[in-house]
Each structure stands twice: as structure tokens, then as C-alpha cells.
Design an enzyme around this catalytic site. Structure first.
Site, short mmCIF file in Angstrom:
data_model
loop_
_atom_site.label_atom_id
_atom_site.label_comp_id
_atom_site.label_asym_id
_atom_site.label_seq_id
_atom_site.Cartn_x
_atom_site.Cartn_y
_atom_site.Cartn_z
N GLU A 1 -107.34 -25.60 75.02
CA GLU A 1 -106.07 -25.00 75.42
C GLU A 1 -105.39 -25.91 76.45
O GLU A 1 -106.03 -26.81 77.01
CB GLU A 1 -106.32 -23.61 76.01
N GLU B 1 -121.52 -30.06 68.09
CA GLU B 1 -122.72 -30.91 68.04
C GLU B 1 -122.67 -31.85 66.84
O GLU B 1 -122.95 -33.04 66.96
CB GLU B 1 -123.95 -30.02 68.00
N ARG C 1 -109.03 -69.96 64.02
CA ARG C 1 -108.22 -70.45 65.13
C ARG C 1 -108.87 -71.70 65.74
O ARG C 1 -110.06 -71.69 66.08
CB ARG C 1 -108.10 -69.34 66.19
N GLU D 1 -114.29 -34.62 71.34
CA GLU D 1 -115.59 -33.94 71.30
C GLU D 1 -116.34 -34.07 72.63
O GLU D 1 -117.58 -34.10 72.66
CB GLU D 1 -116.47 -34.47 70.15
N ALA E 1 -117.03 -38.88 78.23
CA ALA E 1 -118.29 -39.54 78.59
C ALA E 1 -119.01 -38.76 79.69
O ALA E 1 -120.25 -38.64 79.68
CB ALA E 1 -118.03 -40.97 79.04
N GLU E 2 -118.25 -38.22 80.61
CA GLU E 2 -118.86 -37.47 81.71
C GLU E 2 -119.55 -36.20 81.20
O GLU E 2 -120.64 -35.84 81.67
CB GLU E 2 -117.78 -37.11 82.75
#
Length: 400
Positions: free
Chosen positions: A131, A255, A283, A378, A381-382
């Protein structure tokens, strides 16, 4: 393909599926991805091709018209699709999560009604939990469903729906007052059918999809809000038929979704590596290909190692879930590692391209804008580190 991101122990059927998808990606997605992405255009033709391949029913059981494949097969397919264009993998991701939730938690009537049409792609799913003011605190949701006879009336506003406009079925997490002290036990998942499109929905009074949210990357696929004003939903569209179980159903979906995001990170990283090592051989500077400069070789070595490590972690998490075991530890690790490594591999490929990486004519420019979404989707990282840390303390708790 080279030696990177290989998966041991696959069946012949799994290898055939992956070969077919890889061929589809090379021929039908990569040649048009950047052009469609720059126009923010929904890839209708690609989606039709995926329907014909049966990808929308990849994990749906054969008894409902699907292919009945494992999470591992699905994750490897997603890795291939994301290698072509990450947005396309997003089109099947939320659909897959909703199909998984119905298959794992739905009533028999819900399975019989939804899964056969989801397997063909006729019905396509979206997943609605977040939300506007929610962030990672799912317990703070405000969208509320109140019982009204044989129905529920739902009011609230949802955010960040992938496929919010193009989907025809949305799994929506709402607050219902079940009388429990724990907020997680006062939540219910509703299955809401709707017509595709934006604006007020013609078949669901009170339901509105305002329009696409403009994003820096992850274009093509529609990301939307969802506004619900006295939306009437029959009680038989409560997922599983019993209220108060929504949080746990959604977490099960998240999950498997984390394995999916890890797979997307693996696919994008692999494509960035492919672009970087190819450009490094084309290159020339100071009279030789830049791939022969030690500094570039070091980058390529680091990139390849990260691609391989993320892939193997993702495979482990998928196999753990397929075995029926709890996999929140492995899924959290895989999502965290793959998304972080994806960002780093993409940036190194961008640096190898030099000034040309900043040009929209080069594919790496698109990947550079796509990778940051994986750091958030999803769970950040924290959040992953919090999940992993808690599980580690469970596993390694010392005796008192």
C-alpha cells in the site's frame, strides 16, 4: 552458453523446456526488447508466444491443464526470460505466485474454476499486498474488508501491482477483524476477478486501476495502483474459504516469489556479462582489444564468479522448496545475493562499455536501469538480511 550458470541433475524434459525457451528468447525477445522498452510498450506478441509455449501453466498441475513442472524448472525458465528482457519475466511472475497460492491454499472449487484458465493464459494473475504508506510493514495494512451478508465490502488503496492493468484476477490482502491480538491473524486474501484495462472497471463496481506508474526501468509491463471503494466480493472468493489466513498465504507466495526474483537477477547478470565480454573483445585501445588488458580481465573474472555463485544459490533455494522443506533461509539468501550481484555485474559491464554504455543504442543502458528494481522487489536487502539473521539464530541457538 559457455560454462556459466549450468545446472546439474536436470531431466531430459527440463533440458528440452529450457532449450525451447532459450531459442524463443534469442529469436523473439532479445531482437525487440530494447525498442519496446524505450517505448514502454506492452509486449503483446511475446505474451502470445509464451501462451503457445504453455509457460503460463508451467507449474500448474497436469490435472488442471498445466505442465506440472517444479519451482526449479520455473526459476530456470525465468532466468532465461530475464536474460532477454526482465519485464517479460515480470508478466509471468505475479501470475505464477497467484497460481501457486490457489494451488496450495485454495478450495477445490477455486482450483477447478481458476487453474485451467490460468494454465492457458486466458486468466492472468496479479498479486496485491503493498500500500502507499506500507513499505515492508505488512502488519500495517489499512485496506479493510467487512462482512456484509454473503459478501464482503472492501475499501482501501493498493500500490505496486505488477500486471495491475492487464491482469484479470487479483489476489488482494485485506484487513478483516477476526478478534485476534496478533495483527497477522486479522488478514484475509480475496480473489477478485476483473476486466483488463485502466480506469473504473466495467465489471466490478468501485474498483479502479488509475493508470500506469511511470518508472525509470522495468518498462513495458504495467505497474499500477488499485483503488477499492465498497467493492463487493462474495465470501466464496476468500482464498481457501476461511478468513484470517491471508498473511500466511501471502508469505508463502512471497517465498516462491523471492526465488523468482533471484532467478531474474541471475538472468540479467548473465546478459550483462555476455554483453561485457563480447564488447571487450571488439573494442580496441592502445593497439589491442581491451579484453587483453589485465584490468578488464579482472573485471570479467569477478563478473563471471558472481554470475555463477548467484545461479547456484538460486538453484539450491528452488530445490529446497521443491523438496517440501522450509526454504525461507535459502530464498532470502538467494534473493539478497542475486540482486546485489546483478547490480554489481551490470555496473561492471556498463563500465567496460565506457561512454557507449551511456547511449540508448547499447543494450547495457537498459539493463543498468532495470537492475535496481531487483534490489527492492519481494523485499529489500535489509528485509532479506533480517529474515536470514532470524533463521540463523534459530538454527544455531546455544543451549541455555
Amino acid at each position: 552458453m559457455g560454462r556459466l550458470a549450468q545446472t546439474d541433475g536436470l531431466t531430459e524434459i527440463q533440458r528440452d523446456i529450457l532449450a525451447t525457451v532459450r531459442d524463443f528468447v534469442d529469436k523473439e525477445i532479445i531482437p525487440v526488447a530494447t525498442e519496446l522498452e524505450h517505448r514502454d510498450e506492452y509486449p503483446e506478441q511475446i505474451v502470445e508466444g509464451m501462451k503457445q509455449l504453455g509457460l503460463f501453466g508451467l507449474t500448474i498441475p497436469e490435472e488442471y491443464g498445466g505442465l506440472g513442472e517444479s519451482l526449479l524448472t520455473y526459476a530456470l525458465v525465468v532466468e532465461e526470460i530475464a536474460r532477454g528482457w526482465m519485464s517479460v519475466s515480470g508478466i509471468v511472475n505475479t501470475h505464477f505466485i497467484v497460481a501457486h497460492m490457489i494451488g496450495a491454499h485454495g478450495t477445490q472449487e477455486q482450483k477447478d474454476y481458476f487453474l485451467p484458465r490460468m494454465a492457458t493464459g486466458e486468466v492472468r494473475g496479479a498479486f496485491s499486498m503493498s500500500e502507499p504508506g506500507l513499505g515492508s510493514d505488512v502488519s500495517a495494512i489499512r485496506t479493510k474488508a467487512v462482512r456484509d451478508g454473503d459478501d464482503y465490502l472492501i475499501n482501501g488503496q493498493k500500490m505496486w501491482l505488477t500486471n495491475g492493468g492487464t491482469s484479470t484476477l487479483v489476489a488482494v490482502l485485506c484487513r478483516t477483524e477476526e478478534g485476534h491480538d496478533a495483527p497477522h491473524r486479522n488478514m484475509t486474501t480475496f480473489l477478485i476477478e476483473k476486466e483488463p484495462g485502466f480506469g473504473p472497471n466495467p465489471t466490478v463496481p468501485g474498483l479502479t486501476v488509475p493508470g500506469k506508474i511511470e518508472k525509470m526501468g522495468y518498462k513495458g509491463v504495467d505497474t499500477t495502483e488499485l483503488v477499492l471503494q465498497d467493492v463487493r466480493v462474495p465470501a466464496d472468493r476468500v482464498l481457501g474459504g476461511t478468513s484470517g489466513r491471508g498473511f500466511y498465504q501471502m508469505m508463502d507466495g512471497v517465498e516462491v516469489g523471492r526465488v523468482n526474483v533471484a532467478a531474474r537477477g541471475c538472468g540479467v547478470a548473465r546478459r550483462a556479462f555476455e554483453l561485457g565480454i563480447r564488447y571487450a573483445q571488439q573494442r580496441h585501445t592502445f593497439g589491442k582489444p581491451i579484453a587483453e588488458h589485465q584490468a578488464i580481465q579482472f573485471k570479467l573474472a569477478e563478473m563471471a564468479t558472481k554470475v555463477e555463485a548467484a545461479h547456484q544459490m538460486m538453484v539450491m533455494a528452488a530445490r529446497k522448496k521443491d523438496s517440501g522443506e522450509r526454504n525461507d533461509l535459502e530464498a532470502g539468501m538467494a534473493k539478497y545475493l542475486a540482486s546485489e550481484y546483478c547490480k554489481e555485474v551490470v555496473e561492471d559491464s556498463f563500465r567496460i562499455h565506457g561512454g557507449y554504455g551511456f547511449s540508448k543504442e547499447y543494450e547495457i543502458e537498459r539493463l543498468y536501469r532495470e537492475a535496481p528494481m531487483l534490489l527492492i522487489g519481494e523485499g529489500t536487502a535489509e528485509i532479506q538480511k533480517m529474515i536470514v539473521g532470524r533463521r540463523l539464530l534459530e538454527e544455531f541457538r546455544i543451549a541455555e
